[in-house]
Design a protein around this motif. Structure first.
Motif, short mmCIF file in Angstrom:
data_model
loop_
_atom_site.label_atom_id
_atom_site.label_comp_id
_atom_site.label_asym_id
_atom_site.label_seq_id
_atom_site.Cartn_x
_atom_site.Cartn_y
_atom_site.Cartn_z
N UNK A 158 0.84 -1.20 0.00
CA UNK A 158 0.00 0.00 0.00
C UNK A 158 0.87 1.25 0.00
N UNK A 159 2.02 1.20 0.68
CA UNK A 159 2.94 2.34 0.66
C UNK A 159 3.37 2.66 -0.76
N UNK A 160 3.66 1.62 -1.53
CA UNK A 160 4.06 1.83 -2.93
C UNK A 160 2.91 2.42 -3.75
N UNK A 161 1.69 2.00 -3.45
CA UNK A 161 0.53 2.54 -4.16
C UNK A 161 0.32 4.02 -3.79
N UNK A 162 0.60 4.35 -2.53
CA UNK A 162 0.48 5.74 -2.10
C UNK A 162 1.49 6.61 -2.85
N UNK A 163 2.69 6.06 -3.08
CA UNK A 163 3.68 6.80 -3.88
C UNK A 163 3.10 7.15 -5.25
N UNK A 164 2.39 6.20 -5.84
CA UNK A 164 1.79 6.44 -7.15
C UNK A 164 0.69 7.50 -7.06
N UNK A 165 -0.10 7.43 -6.00
CA UNK A 165 -1.17 8.41 -5.84
C UNK A 165 -0.60 9.81 -5.62
N UNK A 166 0.45 9.91 -4.81
CA UNK A 166 1.11 11.20 -4.59
C UNK A 166 1.63 11.77 -5.91
N UNK A 167 2.22 10.90 -6.73
CA UNK A 167 2.75 11.35 -8.02
C UNK A 167 1.61 11.82 -8.92
N UNK A 168 0.48 11.12 -8.86
CA UNK A 168 -0.66 11.48 -9.70
C UNK A 168 -1.17 12.88 -9.37
#
Length: 247
Positions: A158-168
């Motif tokens: 989930x931390x990795x997915x949050x990185x993607x959301x932050x980038x988005x």
């Protein structure tokens, strides 16, 4: 007042209290309470009426009407068994109709990032004076890592997915009326607010968010569920910190 209609229906159908308990996955004492006048849960009423080949409104006069009145006063527009069952056009309709406030409380909200025009729509709403607030999870928080473990996908997924959301959402940085923050709270519910409408996605241990239920709520004149979840959103907002995605 004893439910004589239910008792008579059991006798006509030759269904014992023990059999009814087995059918409804309850104990015999619970069945006795129904016979004494207690009204079962709606899904249980449906099962019983079907087994006894009786009309539900005959066995429990006014029960469905009373449930509808409670739902209306609480501001429940629709209940969905899973978030995935929420019609895609409902998300678009609520977002399009919102003019004053859009609030999103998630850990990731990956399905939102799959909307190719979401960022442009949010910018336009902000440019028209709407307030846009987005709460994403803090990738390093214990709550996020524990949720990832609870879903059976490892502590860092989930931390990795949050990185993607932050980038988005990073391109929204500096846009007036838009603010993105990261929170470290245990996420009991994902909340999506669109002015006076809201979709709440209560979380279930061991299940991913799309598989958990969802409620479409609407603000009512009296304090209802909408207000309860709006207050929760504000509490998380005030505990969160500005995100590198933008503020």
């Amino acid at each position: 007042m004893a439910n004589d209609r239910l008792r008579d229906a059991l006798e006509r159908s030759r269904v014992s209290t023990a059999e009814l308990a087995l059918l409804t996955e309850c104990d015999v004492k619970t069945v006795s309470r129904w016979l004494a006048g207690r009204v079962p849960h709606p899904r249980t009423r449906f099962k019983i009426a079907k087994r006894l080949k009786e009309d539900e409104d005959y066995l429990w006069p006014g029960a469905n009407r009373a449930a509808a009145e409670v739902s209306d006063s609480a501001g429940v527009v629709q209940f969905y068994p899973t978030r995935g069952a929420v019609p895609p056009n409902l998300w678009d309709r609520l977002l399009d109709a919102a003019t004053a406030e859009v609030g999103i409380l998630v850990y990731v909200g990956m399905f939102l990032t799959e909307k190719p025009d979401l960022l442009d729509r949010l910018r336009k709403k902000a440019a028209s004076g709407g307030r846009i607030r987005i709460l994403l999870g803090n990738r390093d928080s214990n709550a996020v890592k524990q949720r990832s473990v609870d879903e059976g996908i490892g502590p860092e997924t989930i931390s990795a997915k949050i990185d993607q959301a932050n980038a988005f959402f990073r391109s929204l940085g500096g846009v007036p009326n838009v603010e993105v923050r990261n929170h470290s709270t245990v996420l009991y519910n994902s909340i999506y607010r669109f002015d006076n409408d809201m979709i709440v996605n209560p979380h279930v241990y061991g299940k991913t968010a799309p598989m958990a239920p969802a409620m479409h709520l609407r603000k009512t004149a009296a304090y209802g569920l909408f207000n309860t979840y709006a207050d929760s959103f504000e509490a998380v907002w005030h505990s969160a910190t500005p995100s590198e995605s933008g503020s």
